[in-house]
Design an enzyme around this catalytic site. Structure first.
Site, PDB file in Angstrom:
ATOM      1  N   HIS A 191       0.692  -1.261   0.002  1.00 46.99           N
ATOM      2  CA  HIS A 191      -0.342  -0.463  -0.478  1.00 46.99           C
ATOM      3  C   HIS A 191       0.792   0.888  -0.208  1.00 46.99           C
ATOM      4  O   HIS A 191       1.070   2.013   1.208  1.00 46.99           O
ATOM      5  CB  HIS A 191      -0.815   0.095   1.212  1.00 46.99           C
ATOM      6  CG  HIS A 191      -1.747   0.525   1.207  1.00 46.99           C
ATOM      7  ND1 HIS A 191      -2.449   2.129   0.993  1.00 46.99           N
ATOM      8  CD2 HIS A 191      -3.051   0.589   1.201  1.00 46.99           C
ATOM      9  CE1 HIS A 191      -3.374   2.922   0.390  1.00 46.99           C
ATOM     10  NE2 HIS A 191      -4.171   1.551   1.440  1.00 46.99           N
ATOM     11  N   ASP A 238      -9.715   5.725  -5.816  1.00 48.60           N
ATOM     12  CA  ASP A 238      -9.603   4.038  -5.511  1.00 48.60           C
ATOM     13  C   ASP A 238      -9.723   3.430  -6.326  1.00 48.60           C
ATOM     14  O   ASP A 238     -11.336   3.542  -6.630  1.00 48.60           O
ATOM     15  CB  ASP A 238     -11.343   4.324  -3.962  1.00 48.60           C
ATOM     16  CG  ASP A 238     -10.314   3.088  -3.315  1.00 48.60           C
ATOM     17  OD1 ASP A 238      -9.922   2.425  -3.437  1.00 48.60           O
ATOM     18  OD2 ASP A 238     -11.298   2.925  -2.708  1.00 48.60           O
ATOM     19  N   GLU A 288       0.147   1.156  -5.867  1.00 48.74           N
ATOM     20  CA  GLU A 288      -0.530  -0.069  -5.160  1.00 48.74           C
ATOM     21  C   GLU A 288       0.163  -0.927  -5.998  1.00 48.74           C
ATOM     22  O   GLU A 288      -1.182  -1.224  -6.702  1.00 48.74           O
ATOM     23  CB  GLU A 288      -1.344  -0.352  -3.915  1.00 48.74           C
ATOM     24  CG  GLU A 288      -1.627   1.119  -2.810  1.00 48.74           C
ATOM     25  CD  GLU A 288      -2.525   0.852  -2.476  1.00 48.74           C
ATOM     26  OE1 GLU A 288      -3.276  -0.633  -2.111  1.00 48.74           O
ATOM     27  OE2 GLU A 288      -3.269   1.783  -2.309  1.00 48.74           O
TER      28      GLU A 288
END
Length: 312
Positions: A191, A238, A288
Site C-alpha cells: 500500500h 480509489d 500500489e
C-alpha cells in the site's frame, strides 16, 4: 553472506520473538559492531520507541524500516529528498498500523472476513538476515503465524520480505510459503504512499486495463476500462486496475519521475482520499502493487512477488 549482530536489550534480532501489539518494543541497544555497520544496516529507536532499521548505501541513499508491520517508512535518494510519505495522523504505539510508507496488506486486501487489509501490518516482523550485495545493504524480514494471527486466519505460513537499497532504487521481494498441512488462499498488496503534489501527480502505463472503480461505493465497484494515457488525481480516487503493466511511471508533481516495476504483482491500485483527509491529501498519492485475485497455495508451495522502485 554476512549476518548483522543487532541487539535489542541483549537479544539478537535473528531470534527476536514477535511481541504482542501492546508491547512497547523499546530498543535498548543499537547496532555497534564494525562488521554489521559495514553492511550499511543499523538498528535504532524510532517513533514511539519502536525498533527501526536504517539502511544506507555508499551513494548516500537511505531507507528506514519499522519492525512493527515490516513497514518501510522512508526512502531518501542521495540528494536527501524522501520519496515516501507518512501521514501526519500516523501513530507509533502499536494500537493501529503505521499510516504511510509501504505497509503490507496480507492475507487480505481491503475489507473482508478479517480486519481491514489483514494482520501483517500490525504484527512485529523479525530480522532474518542482513547482507551486503555489491556494496549495497540488504535485509530480510520474517513473519510467521502465531496465536494472534490464527484467531483470524487459521493457517501456518512463513513470509520473507527482502529489502534492497541502491543509489537510486529500492527493491522488495515478498515470499509467502504455506507451512500448513492444508491448502490456503490469500490476496495481498503493498500500500505504497508516495510523496506528491496531488494536483500535478500522474501515472502512465495503465491504458487498456480493466478497472474496478470503488468510488462512490467501495462495496459495489463499477467495472470499466482505462482509456487515458495519463491518469491523474482530480478528486477522490480509489480504483483497481486488473492485469496491469509490469512497469508504471509516476510523476509525483514535485519534479521526480519514479519507475514502478514489478514481477508477479498482477494488479495495481490508485488511491487518494481527497477531502476525507483534508489535512494531507494534497501531499501524497498511493500507487500500489497488488494481487487482487486469490493466490492458492498447497502445502510447501511458495508465492513470490518483486517490486522495484527507481528514480530517473
Amino acid at each position: 553472506m554476512a549476518m548483522a549482530s543487532m541487539a535489542f536489550c541483549g537479544v539478537n534480532t535473528v531470534t527476536f520473538q514477535n511481541r504482542r501489539r501492546h508491547n512497547s518494543g523499546m530498543v535498548c541497544a543499537s547496532l555497534g559492531n564494525k562488521e554489521a555497520t559495514s553492511l550499511g544496516v543499523r538498528v535504532t529507536e524510532g517513533e514511539g520507541n519502536l525498533p527501526k532499521l536504517v539502511l544506507t548505501s555508499p551513494a548516500g541513499s537511505e531507507a528506514e524500516i519499522y519492525l512493527f508491520g515490516g513497514c518501510i517508512t522512508s526512502w531518501k535518494v542521495p540528494n536527501g529528498k524522501d520519496l515516501l510519505f507518512v501521514r501526519p495522523d500516523a501513530v507509533f504505539n502499536k494500537k493501529k498500523p503505521i499510516s504511510g510508507g509501504i505497509p503490507h496488506c496480507f492475507p487480505q486486501f481491503g475489507p473482508g472476513t478479517i480486519q481491514q487489509h489483514g494482520f501483517a501490518r500490525n504484527l512485529d516482523w523479525t530480522v532474518g538476515d542482513s547482507e551486503n550485495v555489491e556494496g549495497n545493504p540488504v535485509v530480510t524480514l520474517e513473519l510467521k503465524d502465531d496465536s494472534y494471527s490464527r484467531t483470524m486466519w487459521d493457517f501456518s505460513f512463513h513470509a520473507l520480505y527482502k529489502v534492497t537499497l541502491n543509489a537510486k532504487s529500492l527493491s522488495t521481494e515478498l515470499k509467502v510459503k504455506n507451512t500448513d498441512n492444508k491448502a490456503f488462499s490469500f490476496n495481498t498488496a503493498l500500500h505504497t504512499y508516495f510523496r506528491a503534489s496531488v494536483s500535478g501527480a500522474s501515472v502512465k502505463g495503465l491504458k487498456g486495463c480493466k478497472t474496478l472503480n470503488k468510488h462512490p461505493d467501495p462495496n459495489n465497484p463499477v467495472e470499466g476500462s482505462e482509456e487515458r494515457d495519463v491518469v491523474t488525481f482530480p478528486g477522490f480516487v480509489d480504483c483497481v486496475y486488473l492485469d496491469a503493466s509490469n512497469e508504471l511511471q509516476l510523476d509525483n508533481g514535485l519534479g521526480d519521475i519514479i519507475s514502478i516495476k514489478n514481477t508477479n504483482w498482477s494488479d495495481a491500485v490508485l488511491w487518494n482520499p481527497h477531502l476525507q483527509m483534508e489535512a494531507c491529501y494534497k501531499d501524497f498519492v498511493c500507487v500500489e502493487n497488488a494481487k487482487i485475485g486469490s493466490v492458492q497455495l498447497e502445502p510447501e508451495q511458495t508465492w513470490t512477488a518483486v517490486q522495484h522502485l527507481t528514480i530517473a
